[in-house]
Write a protein that holds these residues in place. Sequence first.
Motif, PDB file in Angstrom:
ATOM      1  N   PRO A  87      -0.564   2.258   1.264  1.00 26.85           N
ATOM      2  CA  PRO A  87       0.860   2.499   1.441  1.00 26.85           C
ATOM      3  C   PRO A  87       1.205   3.830   2.104  1.00 26.85           C
ATOM      4  O   PRO A  87       2.382   4.185   2.186  1.00 26.85           O
ATOM      5  CB  PRO A  87       1.403   2.464   0.023  1.00 26.85           C
ATOM      6  CG  PRO A  87       0.284   2.990  -0.809  1.00 26.85           C
ATOM      7  CD  PRO A  87      -0.975   2.509  -0.129  1.00 26.85           C
ATOM      8  N   ALA A  88       0.207   4.591   2.580  1.00 23.97           N
ATOM      9  CA  ALA A  88       0.508   5.845   3.281  1.00 23.97           C
ATOM     10  C   ALA A  88       1.224   5.545   4.597  1.00 23.97           C
ATOM     11  O   ALA A  88       0.972   4.518   5.225  1.00 23.97           O
ATOM     12  CB  ALA A  88      -0.779   6.614   3.558  1.00 23.97           C
ATOM     13  N   VAL A  89       2.113   6.428   5.000  1.00 26.34           N
ATOM     14  CA  VAL A  89       2.822   6.280   6.272  1.00 26.34           C
ATOM     15  C   VAL A  89       2.762   7.602   7.032  1.00 26.34           C
ATOM     16  O   VAL A  89       2.590   8.674   6.445  1.00 26.34           O
ATOM     17  CB  VAL A  89       4.297   5.849   6.082  1.00 26.34           C
ATOM     18  CG1 VAL A  89       4.388   4.476   5.434  1.00 26.34           C
ATOM     19  CG2 VAL A  89       5.078   6.858   5.269  1.00 26.34           C
ATOM     20  N   CYS A 177      -0.480  12.895   7.271  1.00 22.83           N
ATOM     21  CA  CYS A 177      -0.981  11.600   7.726  1.00 22.83           C
ATOM     22  C   CYS A 177      -0.552  11.351   9.169  1.00 22.83           C
ATOM     23  O   CYS A 177       0.605  11.574   9.530  1.00 22.83           O
ATOM     24  CB  CYS A 177      -0.435  10.506   6.804  1.00 22.83           C
ATOM     25  SG  CYS A 177      -1.126   8.890   7.116  1.00 22.83           S
ATOM     26  N   GLY A 178      -1.492  10.904   9.971  1.00 26.55           N
ATOM     27  CA  GLY A 178      -1.194  10.553  11.353  1.00 26.55           C
ATOM     28  C   GLY A 178      -0.572   9.168  11.449  1.00 26.55           C
ATOM     29  O   GLY A 178      -0.191   8.564  10.434  1.00 26.55           O
ATOM     30  N   ASN A 179      -0.496   8.624  12.649  1.00 23.75           N
ATOM     31  CA  ASN A 179       0.192   7.333  12.837  1.00 23.75           C
ATOM     32  C   ASN A 179      -0.726   6.123  12.713  1.00 23.75           C
ATOM     33  O   ASN A 179      -0.285   4.996  12.917  1.00 23.75           O
ATOM     34  CB  ASN A 179       0.936   7.327  14.172  1.00 23.75           C
ATOM     35  CG  ASN A 179       0.008   7.525  15.345  1.00 23.75           C
ATOM     36  OD1 ASN A 179      -1.199   7.436  15.224  1.00 23.75           O
ATOM     37  ND2 ASN A 179       0.585   7.846  16.504  1.00 23.75           N
ATOM     38  N   ALA A 180      -2.010   6.323  12.396  1.00 24.92           N
ATOM     39  CA  ALA A 180      -2.925   5.195  12.183  1.00 24.92           C
ATOM     40  C   ALA A 180      -4.136   5.685  11.408  1.00 24.92           C
ATOM     41  O   ALA A 180      -4.494   6.853  11.477  1.00 24.92           O
ATOM     42  CB  ALA A 180      -3.375   4.615  13.529  1.00 24.92           C
ATOM     43  N   PHE A 181      -4.800   4.756  10.677  1.00 24.80           N
ATOM     44  CA  PHE A 181      -5.993   5.189   9.960  1.00 24.80           C
ATOM     45  C   PHE A 181      -7.183   5.183  10.886  1.00 24.80           C
ATOM     46  O   PHE A 181      -8.168   5.788  10.637  1.00 24.80           O
ATOM     47  CB  PHE A 181      -6.268   4.326   8.711  1.00 24.80           C
ATOM     48  CG  PHE A 181      -6.722   2.932   8.988  1.00 24.80           C
ATOM     49  CD1 PHE A 181      -8.071   2.666   9.120  1.00 24.80           C
ATOM     50  CD2 PHE A 181      -5.821   1.896   9.124  1.00 24.80           C
ATOM     51  CE1 PHE A 181      -8.518   1.385   9.355  1.00 24.80           C
ATOM     52  CE2 PHE A 181      -6.265   0.618   9.357  1.00 24.80           C
ATOM     53  CZ  PHE A 181      -7.607   0.358   9.473  1.00 24.80           C
TER      54      PHE A 181
END
Length: 181
Positions: A87-89, A177-181
């Motif tokens: 659920p991180a954004v 957090c960046g925009n993608a894992f």
Amino acid sequence: MRTFQPLQIATTFVCIAATLTAFSQPFNFDSNTSGATGNLANGWIGSPTTNFSWRAISGPTGSPGTGPSGDHTTGSGIYMYTEASSPAVAGDSAFLTSPNISLTGYNTPGLSFWYHMFGAGMGDLYIDVYHNNAWIRGVDSIIGGSQTADTDPDLQKFGSLMPYQRRSMHVRHRAYCGNAF
């Protein structure tokens, strides 16, 4: 060129990945169990404890192909990382704060840590210092990805703590957090 007495901490961050080292006072996370977050066994504190958070882990990170296969020192120890999967954004932040560190007796204090930050959507890592009852934000940083592959070795970062010489302080690793894992 000035030689620093490194403060040694052992960690690894993914969405921010790293292994830390602080002074001749080495810190590592091997006394923690995989999955630990919050108040850690070695006196460090991770917050928040859900969603995008600092987590202890041994072995590869939860998202395949994104981070190191193990910790920097032995490959099988415990390191700290952040997980950017839902659920991180993008834009979420997580903090990993050291216990009180005394710089008494160190003429040229410095911070050294190992990190692994791979991916086009990699977030950012900032180093903050708590001194004289206030956070001094961004005394150092690593912006975006540093490695070109998940199999690349960890990199080492050095920073001066000379402004806090002969004093006590806390170090905080502030991950975004960046925009993608």
